[in-house]
Motif scaffolding. Structure first.
Motif, PDB file in Angstrom:
ATOM      1  N   UNK A 182       0.832  -1.200   0.000  1.00  0.00           N
ATOM      2  CA  UNK A 182       0.000   0.000   0.000  1.00  0.00           C
ATOM      3  C   UNK A 182       0.866   1.249   0.000  1.00  0.00           C
ATOM      4  N   UNK A 184      -2.256   7.148   0.268  1.00  0.00           N
ATOM      5  CA  UNK A 184      -3.377   7.628  -0.523  1.00  0.00           C
ATOM      6  C   UNK A 184      -3.971   6.612  -1.468  1.00  0.00           C
ATOM      7  N   UNK A 185      -3.472   5.384  -1.427  1.00  0.00           N
ATOM      8  CA  UNK A 185      -3.974   4.336  -2.312  1.00  0.00           C
ATOM      9  C   UNK A 185      -4.499   3.165  -1.502  1.00  0.00           C
ATOM     10  N   UNK A 186      -5.320   2.342  -2.159  1.00  0.00           N
ATOM     11  CA  UNK A 186      -5.752   1.113  -1.515  1.00  0.00           C
ATOM     12  C   UNK A 186      -4.663   0.052  -1.621  1.00  0.00           C
ATOM     13  N   UNK A 187      -4.758  -0.999  -0.810  1.00  0.00           N
ATOM     14  CA  UNK A 187      -3.780  -2.088  -0.891  1.00  0.00           C
ATOM     15  C   UNK A 187      -3.832  -2.775  -2.253  1.00  0.00           C
ATOM     16  N   UNK A 226     -10.169  -0.523  -4.137  1.00  0.00           N
ATOM     17  CA  UNK A 226     -10.217   0.860  -4.570  1.00  0.00           C
ATOM     18  C   UNK A 226      -9.284   1.700  -3.711  1.00  0.00           C
ATOM     19  N   UNK A 227      -9.232   2.996  -4.008  1.00  0.00           N
ATOM     20  CA  UNK A 227      -8.353   3.894  -3.247  1.00  0.00           C
ATOM     21  C   UNK A 227      -8.991   4.370  -1.953  1.00  0.00           C
ATOM     22  N   UNK A 278     -12.435   1.142   2.619  1.00  0.00           N
ATOM     23  CA  UNK A 278     -11.985   0.519   1.379  1.00  0.00           C
ATOM     24  C   UNK A 278     -13.042  -0.422   0.837  1.00  0.00           C
TER      25      UNK A 278
END
Lengths: 110, 113
Positions: A38, A41-44, B105-106, B90
């Protein structure tokens, strides 16, 4: 609720070195063990995953080692690069329930 | 191809209010799961939906609810917000009724003040 223990909390490695992150689980019913990467600011993002019927899986510079009897698994990142700097999560899953470790913040120094 | 999209990206709410978060899965994915990630911790499982039915629920209070629509998009609803609900929420989708091959997703960053 956490059934997966991850260590270390943070890790600093020199460029070109080996990064090793360890996880231990409790529930022997788990049958899928993924690692996620990760960035802020991003998802895993899924990095690599293993099932308990194999002891090792390698994809490029990333290797999972799995010890079923000890209920432990680890991620090895060979030739670590500054671009690998991120937070890494191990997880253990059975059916629709996935339990994550608390994460390891990896910093690779140039 | 578009990945998993979540909206809004950021949200500020007051204690006691209600919030709805939205998720669109990858095209062709029929399973959607929701996770809560508190700062400095790993994601915690909230719900999983497959073919519009709830297939799994984590250890969260009844203030949390979700649903999946015929187009497989999903909403997560949280009532009576508490300060402790502040987190990154998430959404993850997969093609089958399992969490193998999840794509996340982010997230939606929710701040409760």
């Amino acid at each position: 609720q956490q059934q997966v223990k991850q260590s270390p909390q943070s890790l600093i490695v020199q460029k070109g070195g080996i990064s090793i992150i360890n996880c231990a689980y409790e529930n022997t019913a788990f049958d899928y063990f993924p690692w996620y990467q990760q960035f802020p600011g991003k998802g895993p993002a899924l990095l690599i995953a293993i099932r308990p019927d194999v002891s090792e899986k390698k994809e490029g510079r990333f290797t999972i080692s799995f010890n079923k009897s000890a209920k432990q698994f680890s991620l090895h990142i060979m030739d670590s690069q500054p671009g690998d700097s991120a937070t890494y999560f191990c997880a253990a899953s059975k059916n629709n329930d996935m339990r994550f470790g608390a994460g390891t913040r990896l910093t690779v120094k140039p | 191809d578009a990945g998993v999209t979540q909206s809004p990206t950021h949200l500020i709410k007051t204690r006691g209010q209600q919030v709805t978060l939205r998720c669109s899965p990858i095209s062709g994915h029929k399973s959607v799961s929701w996770y809560q990630q508190v700062l400095g911790q790993g994601p915690q499982f909230i719900f999983q939906y497959y073919e519009k039915e709830e297939r799994g629920r984590g250890n969260f209070p009844d203030r949390f609810s979700a649903r999946q629509f015929p187009n497989y998009s999903s909403e997560l609803n949280v009532n009576a917000l508490l300060l402790g609900d502040s987190a990154l929420y998430l959404c993850a989708s997969s093609a089958r009724n399992s969490n193998y091959g999840y794509t996340f997703g982010s997230g939606t960053r929710l701040t409760v003040v």
